[in-house]
Design a protein around this motif. Structure first.
Motif, PDB file in Angstrom:
ATOM      1  N   ARG A  41      13.483 -32.242   8.370  1.00  0.00           N
ATOM      2  CA  ARG A  41      12.188 -32.978   8.978  1.00  0.00           C
ATOM      3  C   ARG A  41      11.900 -33.852   9.027  1.00  0.00           C
ATOM      4  O   ARG A  41      12.201 -34.740   7.893  1.00  0.00           O
ATOM      5  N   VAL A  76      11.608 -28.525   2.563  1.00  0.00           N
ATOM      6  CA  VAL A  76      11.688 -28.320   3.242  1.00  0.00           C
ATOM      7  C   VAL A  76      13.533 -28.819   2.666  1.00  0.00           C
ATOM      8  O   VAL A  76      13.203 -29.149   1.164  1.00  0.00           O
ATOM      9  N   THR A 129       1.985 -38.239   5.282  1.00  0.00           N
ATOM     10  CA  THR A 129       3.257 -39.885   5.197  1.00  0.00           C
ATOM     11  C   THR A 129       1.659 -40.264   6.102  1.00  0.00           C
ATOM     12  O   THR A 129       1.380 -40.376   7.091  1.00  0.00           O
ATOM     13  N   ALA A 182       5.426 -36.330  11.885  1.00  0.00           N
ATOM     14  CA  ALA A 182       6.149 -35.249  11.810  1.00  0.00           C
ATOM     15  C   ALA A 182       7.192 -33.673  11.969  1.00  0.00           C
ATOM     16  O   ALA A 182       6.198 -32.861  12.669  1.00  0.00           O
ATOM     17  N   ARG A 223      10.154 -37.436   9.741  1.00  0.00           N
ATOM     18  CA  ARG A 223       9.113 -38.429  10.041  1.00  0.00           C
ATOM     19  C   ARG A 223       8.949 -39.147  10.860  1.00  0.00           C
ATOM     20  O   ARG A 223      10.091 -40.289  10.311  1.00  0.00           O
ATOM     21  N   VAL A 272      12.504 -38.250   0.180  1.00  0.00           N
ATOM     22  CA  VAL A 272      13.120 -38.539   1.740  1.00  0.00           C
ATOM     23  C   VAL A 272      13.855 -39.307   1.186  1.00  0.00           C
ATOM     24  O   VAL A 272      14.335 -40.310   0.496  1.00  0.00           O
ATOM     25  N   THR A 311      11.772 -32.372  -2.557  1.00  0.00           N
ATOM     26  CA  THR A 311      13.103 -32.825  -2.276  1.00  0.00           C
ATOM     27  C   THR A 311      12.974 -34.497  -1.193  1.00  0.00           C
ATOM     28  O   THR A 311      11.736 -34.434  -0.575  1.00  0.00           O
ATOM     29  N   HIS A 366       3.724 -36.707  -1.644  1.00  0.00           N
ATOM     30  CA  HIS A 366       4.535 -34.743  -2.002  1.00  0.00           C
ATOM     31  C   HIS A 366       3.219 -34.299  -1.844  1.00  0.00           C
ATOM     32  O   HIS A 366       1.760 -34.433  -2.822  1.00  0.00           O
ATOM     33  N   GLU A 371       9.806 -30.527  12.077  1.00  0.00           N
ATOM     34  CA  GLU A 371      10.683 -29.821  11.950  1.00  0.00           C
ATOM     35  C   GLU A 371      11.619 -29.009  12.495  1.00  0.00           C
ATOM     36  O   GLU A 371      11.295 -28.419  13.520  1.00  0.00           O
ATOM     37  N   ASP A 403      14.356 -34.663   4.578  1.00  0.00           N
ATOM     38  CA  ASP A 403      13.598 -35.042   4.558  1.00  0.00           C
ATOM     39  C   ASP A 403      13.405 -35.831   4.949  1.00  0.00           C
ATOM     40  O   ASP A 403      13.701 -37.752   4.439  1.00  0.00           O
TER      41      ASP A 403
END
Length: 452
Positions: free
Chosen positions: A254, A201, A168, A304, A256, A57, A55, A192, A306, A204
């Protein structure tokens, strides 16, 4: 100047670029084209078409840098240069950044990739790029004078390394760092996981915390400031011009957050509790993830978290240091709470008829009163919601959870309409009908199940 949608629509040949003739040749294909961005709007993410699935960002008020493949290597082109950034409607800052923006574009890749990043210097002084938090060869670490010589103006250097861990990360100069970072040179680097089934997720989001000290009427940050910044920003934007985090009900989300300011920031999100799933050092094992409603982001760090988007509504997300949710603050303003200024106001209005006394009952009137401002600045508190002034600024946005949001739809759905009986109301001597119904009794909201 072309924005990302134009770049992707036009294809590689139509993108804004730094020509290989102007900036030299690599051994085989020449420099990859350098994409530029001229808008502060959040750009829709582009899902991968080859390699491991992930996914992508969504960088609030930002974008992801395109890449090309060259014999199995992902090649990117960063251009360090002076930029103009719209911090808010009506306020422009003259900064230094990358590819037309501050903060710079997000770099996305996958664990196990080999990346080659060309960095062209269009600044008036030398620079470097440090890949904050990454495990890589010493000579690629980007500390000027230690890892390699500084990149002189007009030259292009090449960084090349393998991405051996996911997570990240950030990038910023390690050359004349006090000046260059204070001028806005920073960005995010997301790696990733190579296994699509690891920590998946549905949405993101990516936020870079940064700050500036720009006097009203001026355009260039005061680079010597250490503590009294007057503009606290997310991705070099301030509320109400930070885009919302738009989420479909039921999504696993998520967020970040990286921090390259000079102080910590306790980021608080309303309406939810969440689990901290990643730090600078990597992913937190499920048995070690901890629940929060606020997460403190230290200086030079990333966190990060979630959550499962089960609660419809418009939910505030902000730094919980109150001065960080205000704009263009004057730190030497005296406190007038409780002061009778009527006589003084009468005297001042004889010379300045438009004078408005403020601060005697608090500062909330700053959110509703319109008064002349110096050029190139913004009100200290601003932004309107469906019920009046929000009285915020700086590091503030809204998580908007709705039913029926498409998987790739990040457009603002507007304000949430609270169903009857779910909004605070004025007491007028008796309960309204919805509070008098036979089943208006205490009920425990079921606890939603968190996935990790």
């Amino acid at each position: 100047m072309m924005n990302r949608r134009q770049i992707l629509g036009a294809g590689a040949a139509g993108a804004a670029l730094v020509s290989s003739k102007a900036w030299g040749q690599t051994t085989n294909m020449g420099l990859p084209e350098a994409a530029f961005m001229d808008t502060a709007a959040t750009q829709s993410p582009t899902r991968p078409t080859t390699g491991p699935d992930y996914t992508p960002v969504v960088t609030l008020n930002g974008w992801t840098l395109p890449h090309r493949m060259n014999n199995g290597v992902k090649e990117f082109h960063l251009v360090a240069e002076p930029v103009e950034r719209e911090l808010a409607d009506g306020m422009i800052a003259h900064l230094w950044g990358y590819n037309g923006q501050s903060t710079g574009p997000t770099i996305e890749a996958v664990e196990g990739d080999r990346v080659r990043i060309f960095v062209t210097n269009r600044l008036p002084e030398h620079t470097t790029v440090h890949w904050h938090g990454m495990i890589l060869p010493s000579g690629m670490d980007g500390v000027g004078g230690l890892s390699h010589p500084g990149i002189p103006p007009g030259k292009t250097y090449v960084y090349e390394f393998d991405l051996i861990k996911s997570g990240t990360f950030m990038y910023h100069p390690h050359a004349d760092e006090m000046v260059q970072m204070a001028m806005g040179m920073m960005g995010m680097f997301v790696v990733h996981p190579k296994d699509p089934a690891f920590m998946p997720v549905d949405r993101d989001f990516l936020i870079m915390l940064n700050a500036f000290d720009i006097d009203p009427g001026t355009y260039v940050p005061r680079i010597m400031e250490m503590t009294d910044f007057n503009l606290w920003t997310w991705n070099s934007r301030i509320f109400p011009d930070i885009d919302p985090l738009v989420v479909n009900k039921g999504d696993r989300v998520r967020v970040r957050v990286g921090n390259l300011t000079m102080t910590n920031h306790p980021i608080h999100m309303h309406g939810y509790d969440f689990k901290v799933t990643c730090t600078d050092g990597g992913w937190v094992p499920p048995e070690a993830q901890w629940p929060e409603v606020s997460i403190d982001i230290p200086v030079g760090a990333m966190r990060a978290y979630e959550f499962d988007a089960e609660h419809l509504g418009d939910w505030a997300i902000h730094c919980h240091k109150s001065h960080h949710t205000m704009n263009a603050m004057g730190h030497d303003v005296p406190t007038f709470i409780g002061v009778d200024k009527r006589k003084l106001t009468k005297q001042i209005r004889e010379l300045q008829p438009e004078y408005m006394p403020m601060g005697t009952a608090g500062m909330a009137d700053m959110g509703v009163m319109e008064m002349p401002l110096p050029d190139n600045t913004v009100p200290m508190m601003t932004g309107w919601g469906p019920y009046g002034p929000i009285e915020m600024g700086g590091m503030f946005s809204v998580v908007k959870v709705r039913d029926g949001i498409g998987a790739d739809d990040y457009s603002d759905p507007g304000w949430y309409e609270n169903p009857p009986g779910t909004q605070a109301y004025e007491w007028t001597g008796e309960l309204p009908d919805f509070a008098q119904v036979h089943d208006a009794k205490t009920r425990i909201t079921p606890k939603t199940t968190s996935r990790g």
